[in-house]
Scaffold this active site. Structure first.
Site, mmCIF file in Angstrom:
data_model
loop_
_atom_site.group_PDB
_atom_site.id
_atom_site.type_symbol
_atom_site.label_atom_id
_atom_site.label_comp_id
_atom_site.label_asym_id
_atom_site.label_seq_id
_atom_site.Cartn_x
_atom_site.Cartn_y
_atom_site.Cartn_z
ATOM 1 N N GLN A 230 51.155 36.019 -25.888
ATOM 2 C CA GLN A 230 52.514 35.976 -25.340
ATOM 3 C C GLN A 230 53.490 36.655 -26.290
ATOM 4 O OE1 GLN A 230 50.859 32.819 -25.238
ATOM 5 N NE2 GLN A 230 50.604 32.612 -23.033
ATOM 6 N N ASN B 274 54.049 36.534 -20.727
ATOM 7 C CA ASN B 274 52.603 36.548 -20.857
ATOM 8 C C ASN B 274 52.106 37.962 -21.133
ATOM 9 O OD1 ASN B 274 52.080 33.826 -20.584
ATOM 10 N ND2 ASN B 274 51.761 33.920 -18.373
ATOM 11 N N CYS C 16 55.851 27.405 -23.024
ATOM 12 C CA CYS C 16 54.652 27.627 -23.839
ATOM 13 C C CYS C 16 54.735 26.687 -25.024
ATOM 14 C CB CYS C 16 54.562 29.080 -24.305
ATOM 15 S SG CYS C 16 53.118 29.407 -25.346
ATOM 16 N N GLY C 17 53.883 25.687 -25.035
ATOM 17 C CA GLY C 17 53.942 24.667 -26.071
ATOM 18 C C GLY C 17 53.619 25.181 -27.456
ATOM 19 N N ASN D 280 55.356 24.633 -16.640
ATOM 20 C CA ASN D 280 54.555 25.592 -15.887
ATOM 21 C C ASN D 280 53.418 24.837 -15.209
ATOM 22 O OD1 ASN D 280 52.875 25.181 -18.096
ATOM 23 N ND2 ASN D 280 53.268 27.167 -18.997
ATOM 24 N N HIS E 235 49.801 23.489 -13.802
ATOM 25 C CA HIS E 235 48.431 23.323 -14.283
ATOM 26 C C HIS E 235 47.578 22.567 -13.266
ATOM 27 C CE1 HIS E 235 48.829 24.625 -18.535
ATOM 28 N NE2 HIS E 235 50.101 24.312 -18.328
ATOM 29 N N GLU F 102 44.367 30.671 -18.915
ATOM 30 C CA GLU F 102 45.818 30.720 -18.820
ATOM 31 C C GLU F 102 46.245 31.858 -17.902
ATOM 32 O OE1 GLU F 102 49.610 30.395 -21.886
ATOM 33 O OE2 GLU F 102 47.575 30.614 -22.660
ATOM 34 N N CYS G 50 46.049 26.141 -25.571
ATOM 35 C CA CYS G 50 47.199 26.161 -24.663
ATOM 36 C C CYS G 50 47.922 24.836 -24.824
ATOM 37 C CB CYS G 50 46.741 26.373 -23.221
ATOM 38 S SG CYS G 50 48.092 26.350 -22.022
ATOM 39 N N GLY G 51 49.114 24.881 -25.400
ATOM 40 C CA GLY G 51 49.854 23.648 -25.661
ATOM 41 C C GLY G 51 50.252 22.919 -24.399
ATOM 42 N N THR G 52 50.777 23.653 -23.405
ATOM 43 C CA THR G 52 51.149 22.977 -22.161
ATOM 44 C C THR G 52 49.909 22.511 -21.409
ATOM 45 O OG1 THR G 52 51.302 25.080 -20.957
ATOM 46 C CG2 THR G 52 53.342 24.202 -21.927
ATOM 47 N N GLY G 53 48.789 23.238 -21.560
ATOM 48 C CA GLY G 53 47.538 22.796 -20.947
ATOM 49 C C GLY G 53 47.066 21.482 -21.540
#
Length: 268
Positions: free
Chosen positions: A46, A64, A73-74, A148, A150, A199, A208-211
């Site tokens: 990113q 992205n 994006c975490g 975002n 998931h 992602e 992936c932090g948000t994941g």
């Protein structure tokens, strides 16, 4: 004119961070895509653009690798927190995120997750706790939006899932009008999860932090684990703490790799 940038990563999820608070940078999707190219550009998952904010300490825009701009994006948020080197509020398209840097890590407070089908968003109404859909061996995911979107599949062994093949199929399915991040997770014990992520706009990623946040929330919500949760990704571990109805706290490493300069007009 050459301008500075920072190369950073969170558990191997890597970023080109451009601080444009004092010197504006025109960023477009094609330009971000060209910068992110690992053969002909600088290379990153990113591109992060920091701009002035009227409501927070700084505004963070996230592109992205395919050039698409996204809301959250975490891992990048933790990297920006360490770059700022002080507690800060960061404005994003997903809202204002509160951050606190530590020695070589940072914590981020994400806004409460959304579960309503229209907020994921999905193309049609369905129960996001147990979606009646599947793609080959990946069936009945849960869906969570943490800034975002998931989809989370709980499986016996996430390492055995052919995510490189199934990830892009699920990501671009018409069920997901804004595409989807695809998470395959294995519950290790009451406070540990193993996770792999495809992602959207990036592909397979080391972290992936948000994941990790979305997966932990889904696992806590369904009674599979108890908070706080350790989420192990190929690039390392994140700690996620969440209580029903509240914000999500994520804590993990953030690494500054090097500082360089580039002429952005030469890209895209």
């Amino acid at each position: 004119m050459a301008a500075p940038f920072h190369k950073m990563h969170g558990l191997g999820n890597d970023f080109v961070v451009i601080d444009a608070r004092n010197d504006p940078v025109e960023m477009t999707g094609p330009r971000a895509h060209a910068i992110a190219d690992r053969r002909t550009g600088i290379g990153c998952d990113q591109l992060i653009l920091l701009e002035p904010s009227s409501t927070a300490d700084v505004k963070m825009r996230i592109f992205n690798a395919d050039g698409g701009e996204v809301a959250a994006c975490g891992n990048a948020t933790r990297c920006v927190a360490t770059l700022l080197a002080k507690p800060a509020d960061i404005e994003t398209m997903a809202g204002i995120l509160k951050t606190r840097p530590q020695d070589s890590s940072a914590s981020v407070l994400l806004n409460p997750p959304a579960f309503e089908w229209e907020l994921i968003p999905l193309a049609m109404p369905m129960d996001t706790r147990d979606m009646p859909v599947g793609w080959e061996t990946l069936e009945r995911p849960m869906a969570v939006n943490v800034g975002n979107p998931h989809a989370i599949f709980f499986v016996d062994d996430c390492d055995k899932v052919d995510l490189e093949r199934l990830g892009p199929i699920i990501e671009t399915d018409p069920l997901f009008p804004e595409k989807i991040n695809v998470n395959v997770a294995t519950i290790v014990d009451q406070q540990s999860i193993k996770l792999r992520v495809w992602e959207r706009g990036v592909g397979l990623t080391l972290a992936c932090g948000t994941g990790a946040c979305a997966t932990a929330v889904a696992a806590i919500r369904s009674g599979r684990v108890q908070s706080p949760v350790s989420v192990s990704l190929p690039g390392g571990e994140l700690r996620i703490d969440w209580k029903e109805g509240g914000p999500i706290e994520m804590e993990g490493p953030a690494t500054h790799v090097f500082t360089g300069t580039a002429d952005w007009s030469q890209f895209g």
